[in-house]
Scaffold this motif. Structure first.
Motif, PDB file in Angstrom:
ATOM      1  N   SER A 102      64.251 -33.212   4.747  1.00  0.00           N
ATOM      2  CA  SER A 102      65.133 -34.022   5.594  1.00  0.00           C
ATOM      3  C   SER A 102      65.973 -33.128   6.501  1.00  0.00           C
ATOM      4  CB  SER A 102      66.030 -34.888   4.718  1.00  0.00           C
ATOM      5  OG  SER A 102      66.938 -35.603   5.503  1.00  0.00           O
ATOM      6  N   LYS A 103      66.524 -32.065   5.942  1.00  0.00           N
ATOM      7  CA  LYS A 103      67.337 -31.145   6.754  1.00  0.00           C
ATOM      8  C   LYS A 103      66.503 -30.484   7.835  1.00  0.00           C
ATOM      9  CE  LYS A 103      70.788 -30.054   3.227  1.00  0.00           C
ATOM     10  NZ  LYS A 103      71.360 -29.015   2.362  1.00  0.00           N
ATOM     11  N   ILE A 104      65.284 -30.104   7.492  1.00  0.00           N
ATOM     12  CA  ILE A 104      64.405 -29.457   8.477  1.00  0.00           C
ATOM     13  C   ILE A 104      64.065 -30.435   9.600  1.00  0.00           C
ATOM     14  CG2 ILE A 104      62.075 -28.529   8.831  1.00  0.00           C
ATOM     15  CD1 ILE A 104      62.374 -27.182   6.073  1.00  0.00           C
ATOM     16  N   LYS A 105      63.748 -31.674   9.240  1.00  0.00           N
ATOM     17  CA  LYS A 105      63.448 -32.672  10.272  1.00  0.00           C
ATOM     18  C   LYS A 105      64.645 -32.884  11.189  1.00  0.00           C
ATOM     19  CE  LYS A 105      59.983 -35.217   7.641  1.00  0.00           C
ATOM     20  NZ  LYS A 105      59.671 -36.471   6.911  1.00  0.00           N
ATOM     21  N   THR A 106      65.831 -32.916  10.609  1.00  0.00           N
ATOM     22  CA  THR A 106      67.048 -33.082  11.405  1.00  0.00           C
ATOM     23  C   THR A 106      67.221 -31.901  12.353  1.00  0.00           C
ATOM     24  OG1 THR A 106      68.095 -34.338   9.626  1.00  0.00           O
ATOM     25  CG2 THR A 106      69.551 -33.383  11.288  1.00  0.00           C
ATOM     26  N   MET A 107      67.001 -30.689  11.871  1.00  0.00           N
ATOM     27  CA  MET A 107      67.136 -29.503  12.731  1.00  0.00           C
ATOM     28  C   MET A 107      66.103 -29.522  13.842  1.00  0.00           C
ATOM     29  SD  MET A 107      68.137 -26.269  10.289  1.00  0.00           S
ATOM     30  CE  MET A 107      66.878 -26.483   9.069  1.00  0.00           C
ATOM     31  N   ILE A 108      64.885 -29.935  13.542  1.00  0.00           N
ATOM     32  CA  ILE A 108      63.838 -29.998  14.571  1.00  0.00           C
ATOM     33  C   ILE A 108      64.225 -31.017  15.649  1.00  0.00           C
ATOM     34  CG2 ILE A 108      61.450 -30.725  14.998  1.00  0.00           C
ATOM     35  CD1 ILE A 108      60.735 -29.416  12.293  1.00  0.00           C
ATOM     36  N   MET A 109      64.720 -32.174  15.212  1.00  0.00           N
ATOM     37  CA  MET A 109      65.140 -33.188  16.201  1.00  0.00           C
ATOM     38  C   MET A 109      66.277 -32.658  17.061  1.00  0.00           C
ATOM     39  SD  MET A 109      64.705 -36.844  14.122  1.00  0.00           S
ATOM     40  CE  MET A 109      66.379 -36.818  13.630  1.00  0.00           C
ATOM     41  N   ARG A 110      67.218 -31.938  16.464  1.00  0.00           N
ATOM     42  CA  ARG A 110      68.333 -31.393  17.241  1.00  0.00           C
ATOM     43  C   ARG A 110      67.842 -30.347  18.233  1.00  0.00           C
ATOM     44  NH1 ARG A 110      72.830 -29.515  13.202  1.00  0.00           N
ATOM     45  NH2 ARG A 110      73.842 -28.947  15.160  1.00  0.00           N
ATOM     46  N   LEU A 111      66.904 -29.496  17.797  1.00  0.00           N
ATOM     47  CA  LEU A 111      66.350 -28.481  18.696  1.00  0.00           C
ATOM     48  C   LEU A 111      65.611 -29.142  19.858  1.00  0.00           C
ATOM     49  CD1 LEU A 111      65.048 -25.830  16.146  1.00  0.00           C
ATOM     50  CD2 LEU A 111      66.909 -25.543  17.797  1.00  0.00           C
ATOM     51  N   LYS A 112      64.836 -30.192  19.575  1.00  0.00           N
ATOM     52  CA  LYS A 112      64.121 -30.896  20.642  1.00  0.00           C
ATOM     53  C   LYS A 112      65.117 -31.538  21.619  1.00  0.00           C
ATOM     54  CE  LYS A 112      59.794 -31.876  18.249  1.00  0.00           C
ATOM     55  NZ  LYS A 112      58.911 -32.928  17.704  1.00  0.00           N
ATOM     56  N   ALA A 113      66.193 -32.074  21.083  1.00  0.00           N
ATOM     57  CA  ALA A 113      67.210 -32.686  21.940  1.00  0.00           C
ATOM     58  C   ALA A 113      67.859 -31.625  22.830  1.00  0.00           C
ATOM     59  CB  ALA A 113      68.259 -33.386  21.086  1.00  0.00           C
ATOM     60  N   LEU A 114      68.115 -30.448  22.275  1.00  0.00           N
ATOM     61  CA  LEU A 114      68.694 -29.362  23.069  1.00  0.00           C
ATOM     62  C   LEU A 114      67.745 -28.932  24.164  1.00  0.00           C
ATOM     63  CD1 LEU A 114      70.364 -27.110  20.347  1.00  0.00           C
ATOM     64  CD2 LEU A 114      71.515 -28.411  22.160  1.00  0.00           C
ATOM     65  N   GLU A 115      66.447 -28.868  23.853  1.00  0.00           N
ATOM     66  CA  GLU A 115      65.458 -28.477  24.888  1.00  0.00           C
ATOM     67  C   GLU A 115      65.422 -29.484  26.020  1.00  0.00           C
ATOM     68  OE1 GLU A 115      61.581 -27.971  23.227  1.00  0.00           O
ATOM     69  OE2 GLU A 115      61.992 -25.960  22.507  1.00  0.00           O
ATOM     70  N   GLN A 116      65.513 -30.767  25.662  1.00  0.00           N
ATOM     71  CA  GLN A 116      65.428 -31.814  26.696  1.00  0.00           C
ATOM     72  C   GLN A 116      66.676 -31.846  27.559  1.00  0.00           C
ATOM     73  OE1 GLN A 116      64.658 -35.409  24.536  1.00  0.00           O
ATOM     74  NE2 GLN A 116      62.500 -34.896  24.169  1.00  0.00           N
ATOM     75  N   ASN A 117      67.807 -31.376  27.032  1.00  0.00           N
ATOM     76  CA  ASN A 117      69.049 -31.383  27.797  1.00  0.00           C
ATOM     77  C   ASN A 117      69.169 -30.196  28.728  1.00  0.00           C
ATOM     78  OD1 ASN A 117      69.926 -33.747  26.630  1.00  0.00           O
ATOM     79  ND2 ASN A 117      71.056 -32.733  25.007  1.00  0.00           N
ATOM     80  N   LYS A 118      68.251 -29.268  28.670  1.00  0.00           N
ATOM     81  CA  LYS A 118      68.320 -28.103  29.557  1.00  0.00           C
ATOM     82  C   LYS A 118      67.977 -28.433  30.970  1.00  0.00           C
ATOM     83  CE  LYS A 118      67.627 -24.367  26.312  1.00  0.00           C
ATOM     84  NZ  LYS A 118      66.838 -23.227  25.989  1.00  0.00           N
TER      85      LYS A 118
END
Length: 69
Positions: free
Chosen positions: A53-69
């Motif tokens: 669950s923590k890993i999935k959350t981190m992956i989603m956060r990383l993807k969100a950061l990439e999209q906000n660039k």
């Protein structure tokens, strides 16, 4: 039947009783070990689920950061 025969038979019965008692003790120990392993497995499964669950959350956060660039 002779006294020797009865003594030998009694000795064999005593050995069987001792062996049965030993097997009962070992069986009890194995049951305790099995219960302990089941509890340990349940804890590991729970920890694994939390980690996933923590890993999935981190992956989603990383993807969100990439999209906000």
């Amino acid at each position: 039947m002779t006294e020797h025969y009865f003594n030998a038979l009694e000795q064999k019965i005593d050995q069987l009783l001792q062996h049965c008692e030993q097997l009962e003790r070992e069986n009890d120990q194995l049951r305790e070990r099995e219960q302990s392993l089941k509890e340990e497995r349940a804890q590991l499964v729970q920890l694994n689920e939390q980690t996933q669950s923590k890993i999935k959350t981190m992956i989603m956060r990383l993807k969100a950061l990439e999209q906000n660039k």
